[in-house]
Design a protein around this motif. Structure first.
Motif, short mmCIF file in Angstrom:
data_model
loop_
_atom_site.label_atom_id
_atom_site.label_comp_id
_atom_site.label_asym_id
_atom_site.label_seq_id
_atom_site.Cartn_x
_atom_site.Cartn_y
_atom_site.Cartn_z
N ASP A 87 36.92 16.92 178.30
CA ASP A 87 36.29 17.31 177.03
C ASP A 87 37.12 16.82 175.85
OD1 ASP A 87 34.15 18.74 178.21
OD2 ASP A 87 35.42 20.51 178.46
N PHE A 88 38.44 16.99 175.93
CA PHE A 88 39.31 16.51 174.86
C PHE A 88 39.21 14.99 174.74
CE2 PHE A 88 41.56 20.61 175.31
CZ PHE A 88 41.71 20.94 173.97
N ASP A 89 39.23 14.30 175.87
CA ASP A 89 39.19 12.84 175.83
C ASP A 89 37.91 12.35 175.15
OD1 ASP A 89 41.61 12.68 177.10
OD2 ASP A 89 40.77 12.29 179.10
N ARG A 90 36.77 12.92 175.54
CA ARG A 90 35.49 12.49 174.96
C ARG A 90 35.40 12.84 173.49
NH1 ARG A 90 30.98 14.75 176.70
NH2 ARG A 90 31.98 16.53 177.69
N MET A 91 35.88 14.05 173.12
CA MET A 91 35.80 14.47 171.72
C MET A 91 36.66 13.60 170.83
SD MET A 91 34.11 17.19 170.31
CE MET A 91 33.43 16.06 169.07
N LEU A 92 37.78 13.15 171.35
CA LEU A 92 38.70 12.34 170.55
C LEU A 92 38.32 10.86 170.55
CD1 LEU A 92 42.04 14.03 171.65
CD2 LEU A 92 41.14 13.97 169.32
N GLN A 93 37.75 10.37 171.64
CA GLN A 93 37.52 8.94 171.77
C GLN A 93 36.13 8.49 171.32
OE1 GLN A 93 38.42 8.02 175.89
NE2 GLN A 93 40.51 8.83 175.72
N SER A 94 35.12 9.32 171.52
CA SER A 94 33.75 8.89 171.23
C SER A 94 33.51 8.50 169.77
CB SER A 94 32.75 9.98 171.65
OG SER A 94 32.69 10.08 173.05
N PRO A 95 34.11 9.19 168.78
CA PRO A 95 33.85 8.79 167.39
C PRO A 95 34.59 7.53 166.94
CG PRO A 95 34.47 11.12 167.56
CD PRO A 95 34.85 10.48 168.84
#
Length: 277
Positions: A87-95
């Motif tokens: 969840d942290f990885d996606r929240m930080l990387q997707s934008p």
């Protein structure tokens, strides 16, 4: 101080009524129309599902790289409070496409009223802010127990942005003041629908409120008091129901300009009709 003003979300179907900014606009062109009127937006969809890289690429493209995006954290971070490393990885990387385009604003962690100031919750908040270190993180704490100078002092030390709110006068919630905990400020105007705040069946009912000109003048005065302390200020109107925000934003712009704080609407050359009210 650079002031960015926009709304909490841009996919508001009730703005498609005659006289409002989405009248005659296809739904897949809402963001393009929005960008003709506002220079910032809070992304609500990321609260329910974290968009992928392509989705963020599309947002940057459709907005013409003219809109700053404040990206709301997924509810797993603020309501469930059980995020995984993924969840942290996606929240930080997707934008990342927003960062590449230079239009990434702060992340917004919107905690519910039930998130009280307990030892456990204080530890959780410290862990969360640690994982977002290096990124602008704005935190909205709705329970009044957090509304204390020592809380803001701690946020200042951690480089976290205190979200200054305007809530209905229902008690038990933070006072309507602009507090500064860093170089960037963040203000959320929820409206003052006292009757529906606790009993409303939906967010649209709770935010069914149109500010008066005097109320916008009051906020302009509060903003003027801190203009020398900030390089940027984000102001977001959550009272999007029935187009209330579309009426209130020009009021606030005018009130700020009258106090020597320059605020401009985006270049109208590419704006579809009708114009902002």
């Amino acid at each position: 101080m650079r002031v960015y003003i926009g709304c909490a979300g841009y996919t508001n179907d009730d703005w498609a009524e005659n006289g409002l900014i989405y009248a005659g606009v296809r739904k897949d062109e809402y963001l393009t129309a929005y960008a003709a009127h506002f220079d910032a937006v809070e992304l609500n969809s990321s609260f329910y599902g974290i968009p992928g890289l392509k989705a963020f690429e599309g947002m940057a493209r459709k907005s013409g790289n003219r809109v700053r995006f404040a990206v709301k954290l997924h509810k797993v971070f603020t309501h469930d409070r059980a995020p995984t490393d993924d969840d942290f990885d996606r929240m930080l990387q997707s934008p990342e496409p927003l960062r590449d385009a230079g239009v990434m604003g702060p992340y917004l962690a919107q905690f519910p009223y039930s998130f009280h100031r307990t030892a456990e919750n204080r530890r959780y908040l410290a862990r969360l802010t640690e994982r977002f270190a290096g990124h602008e993180l704005a935190v909205e704490l709705r329970h009044g127990g957090w509304d204390r100078p020592e809380v803001r002092d701690g946020m200042r030390e951690l480089g976290v942005i205190w979200v200054s709110p305007d809530y209905p006068p229902v008690g038990g919630m933070p006072e309507p003041q602009v507090h500064v905990t860093g170089d960037v400020g963040y203000l959320r105007l929820h409206g003052r629908n006292k009757g529906n705040w606790w009993d409303g069946q939906s967010a649209s009912e709770r935010h069914d409120y149109r500010y008066t000109r005097d109320e916008m003048d009051e906020w302009a005065e509060k903003i003027a008091l801190v203009q020398g302390d900030l390089s940027e200020l984000y102001v977001f109107f959550a009272n999007t129901t029935k187009g209330h925000a579309l009426h209130n934003i020009p009021m606030l712009r005018a009130a700020l300009n009258a106090r020597g704080i320059p605020v401009q609407a985006p270049d109208p050359l590419d704006a579809p009709e009708p114009r902002l009210l």
